[in-house]
Enzyme design. Structure first.
Site, PDB file in Angstrom:
ATOM      1  N   GLY A 144       0.901  -1.167   0.179  1.00 52.18           N
ATOM      2  CA  GLY A 144      -0.059  -0.111   0.004  1.00 52.18           C
ATOM      3  C   GLY A 144       0.924   1.255  -0.047  1.00 52.18           C
ATOM      4  O   GLY A 144       2.124   1.481   0.066  1.00 52.18           O
TER       5      GLY A 144
ATOM      6  N   GLY B 264       2.513   4.935   1.469  1.00 47.29           N
ATOM      7  CA  GLY B 264       2.742   5.549   2.874  1.00 47.29           C
ATOM      8  C   GLY B 264       4.289   5.302   3.184  1.00 47.29           C
ATOM      9  O   GLY B 264       4.759   4.505   2.874  1.00 47.29           O
ATOM     10  N   SER B 265       4.562   5.872   4.414  1.00 46.36           N
ATOM     11  CA  SER B 265       5.823   5.700   4.656  1.00 46.36           C
ATOM     12  C   SER B 265       6.226   4.431   5.500  1.00 46.36           C
ATOM     13  O   SER B 265       7.375   3.846   5.407  1.00 46.36           O
ATOM     14  CB  SER B 265       6.074   6.869   5.969  1.00 46.36           C
ATOM     15  OG  SER B 265       5.122   6.660   6.973  1.00 46.36           O
TER      16      SER B 265
ATOM     17  N   GLU C 247      -1.207  -1.888  -6.995  1.00 52.28           N
ATOM     18  CA  GLU C 247      -1.913  -0.746  -7.604  1.00 52.28           C
ATOM     19  C   GLU C 247      -1.272   0.255  -7.863  1.00 52.28           C
ATOM     20  O   GLU C 247      -1.476   1.208  -8.526  1.00 52.28           O
ATOM     21  CB  GLU C 247      -3.158  -0.393  -6.597  1.00 52.28           C
ATOM     22  CG  GLU C 247      -3.134  -0.137  -5.476  1.00 52.28           C
ATOM     23  CD  GLU C 247      -4.076  -0.103  -4.396  1.00 52.28           C
ATOM     24  OE1 GLU C 247      -5.215  -0.172  -4.911  1.00 52.28           O
ATOM     25  OE2 GLU C 247      -4.069   0.038  -3.181  1.00 52.28           O
TER      26      GLU C 247
END
Length: 509
Positions: free
Chosen positions: A267, A269-270, A292
């Site tokens: 996914g 994000g950091s 994705e």
């Protein structure tokens, strides 16, 4: 206007070149407008911003529904929500302005699995789009649209909309042509299996079918994507990453699904980036990705030779990483492919490929249910995104979160999540900086002890163990002990406990 023959190869379309302010006039009150892109990447940037200006300046009074592939750039969600233009929205948001409009009731929002959005539109679950706005870098000889840095649902939107406005973005290199793989999925009862058996296979075309008759306007733009900056991984993120990399190594050593044999998904994000950076320091070789989004760390893995290939629907990179990639596109041909989200997020393909999925959670409960989208069960934050698509199909479904939030005031491990996005049936592993809980093959009671002991923060572990012990005693011989009248009061207690812990720490200083 300078010669456009290299960008507009379809005869007659130069006559449809239109200023953004005039193209915005095509959008009328009550319309449904669908847009290309996935995250801020590949989104149209001029027409919606001009529409917002027209409304804010009092020139027009327009209210519309917006459909997208995922979140969008500020020129869409932020500009239009601040102008009060959007009345209905799907399937995913990240703009704080859009979030405020939804949570205040100004905008009706439906949170949707991103892999289902395109087919839901074709099935007629939304009002048929009146206009699709598609960002392209090239219009082909037959009126096909070559997307830019993301696709999302653009193929479906171009097909079903009455009219298409093309934003031909000169800031996006024409050399992006060839990076896309546009596959047409038929609807039941004519649907056939998507013929993908490896992340790097090509099964479709390089442009979105459209045709000159459907194109109502071509707006020339020169605006690069405005990626959202990723926070640098902190100590907790690196600890989570270390726990996951060790787990992946143990899976390989045990002869199960190995990260160098099946694709990975991660996914945004950091924390997700930190996991991928951790893989760069591991002894894994020949990694591949079926995801994705493509993040910075994937590009680093490709550059170092650690990874061979990445399939995604969006280049969700930081500004510097995206500039570097676009400047060296020839080096990445054959290593990167962009697909429409109906393929990138298809659970059956994900299961066929054996993808190992890694996604983030807002909170997880002691039985393995995960909340990805809501704060305190009532306020939408972003949405479920594509995590459900991957969790349902993955060979191993991993969810990760820091063990606490709000500077330790709230535990992210709770007796019962306030909103369920992923049930215990789709969650195999939960990871925090404290440790990792492998839930495969465990009963609910075994899961509870595994999660509390391995993933909860020490400041909250005793509270959780006390709750579980009392639930087991008061419920007797049941499958899933739960004190329903106490579950949600724990969120309040956690806040109170967090405050007390901070006060005690301050006194100790």
């Amino acid at each position: 206007m300078k010669d456009m023959n290299d960008r507009i190869r379809c005869a007659g379309l130069e006559e449809k070149i239109t200023a953004a302010e005039d193209a915005a006039l095509l959008i009328e009150d009550g319309m449904t407008v669908a847009v290309s892109g996935f995250t801020p990447s590949g989104c149209p940037k001029a027409v919606t911003a001009e529409l917002a200006r027209q409304v804010l300046d009092g020139e027009r009074n327009v209210h519309i529904s917006i459909l997208s592939g995922a979140s969008t750039g500020g020129e869409i969600d932020t500009a239009l929500s601040e102008a009060g233009v959007i009345t209905h929205r799907a399937p995913y948001i990240t703009s704080s302005s859009m979030r405020r409009a939804v949570n205040s009731g100004e905008c009706a929002y439906q949170d949707v699995h991103l892999g289902e959005m395109a087919q839901n539109v074709r099935y007629g679950q939304y009002k048929k789009p009146d206009i699709a706005i598609i960002e392209a870098c090239v219009i082909t000889e037959n009126g096909g649209l070559v997307p830019t840095t993301a696709i999302g649902c653009a193929q479906t939107y171009a097909a079903v909309a009455d009219k298409v406005i093309v934003e031909l973005n000169l800031a996006q290199p024409a050399a992006l042509e060839g990076f896309h793989d546009i596959y047409t999925t038929a609807d039941p009862p004519d649907r056939r299996p998507i013929p993908l058996t490896k992340p790097g296979e090509r099964i479709g075309a390089t442009a979105i079918p459209c045709g000159p008759d459907k194109i109502a306007a071509v707006v020339i733009t020169d605006q690069p994507d405005k990626p959202r900056p990723f926070a640098q991984p902190d100590e907790k993120s690196r600890a989570i990453a270390g726990n996951i990399v060790r787990f992946l190594m143990s899976e390989r050593d045990a002869g199960r699904m190995s990260a160098d044999r099946v694709p990975l998904q991660s996914g945004v994000g950091s924390v997700a980036n930190a996991v991928l950076e951790g893989l760069a320091d591991s002894d894994f070789e020949h990694l591949s990705f079926y995801s994705e989004v493509m993040q910075d760390a994937v590009l680093t893995l490709l550059d170092s030779g650690k990874a061979d290939f990445c399939s995604a629907t969006s280049l969700s990179l930081s500004g510097d990483a995206l500039s570097g990639l676009l400047a060296r596109l020839d080096e990445y041909k054959g290593k990167i492919v962009l697909r429409d989200s109906e393929v990138s997020n298809n659970p059956e393909v994900i299961r066929r490929l054996g993808v190992i999925a890694m996604n983030t959670a807002v909170e997880a409960d002691i039985y393995g249910n995960v909340n990805s989208s809501h704060m305190m069960g009532t306020k939408i934050y972003n949405g479920i995104g594509g995590s459900g698509d991957y969790a349902r199909g993955a060979s191993v479904s991993i969810f990760m979160t820091a063990s606490t939030a709000k500077d330790g005031k709230i535990s992210s491990i709770v007796p019962c999540v306030t909103h369920v996005d992923h049930t215990e049936h789709d969650v195999d592993v939960i990871v925090t900086e404290q440790g990792l809980a492998d839930l495969r093959g465990l009963s609910p009671k075994e899961r509870a002890l595994c999660i509390i002991r391995n993933c909860s923060h020490p400041d909250y572990r005793a509270l959780l163990l006390d709750y579980f012990d009392r639930a087991c005693t008061e419920c007797g011989e049941v499958q899933t002990p739960m004190l329903l009248d106490e579950c949600f009061s724990f969120h309040r207690r956690f806040r109170e406990t967090g405050s007390m812990l901070q006060e005690a720490a301050a006194e100790g200083e």
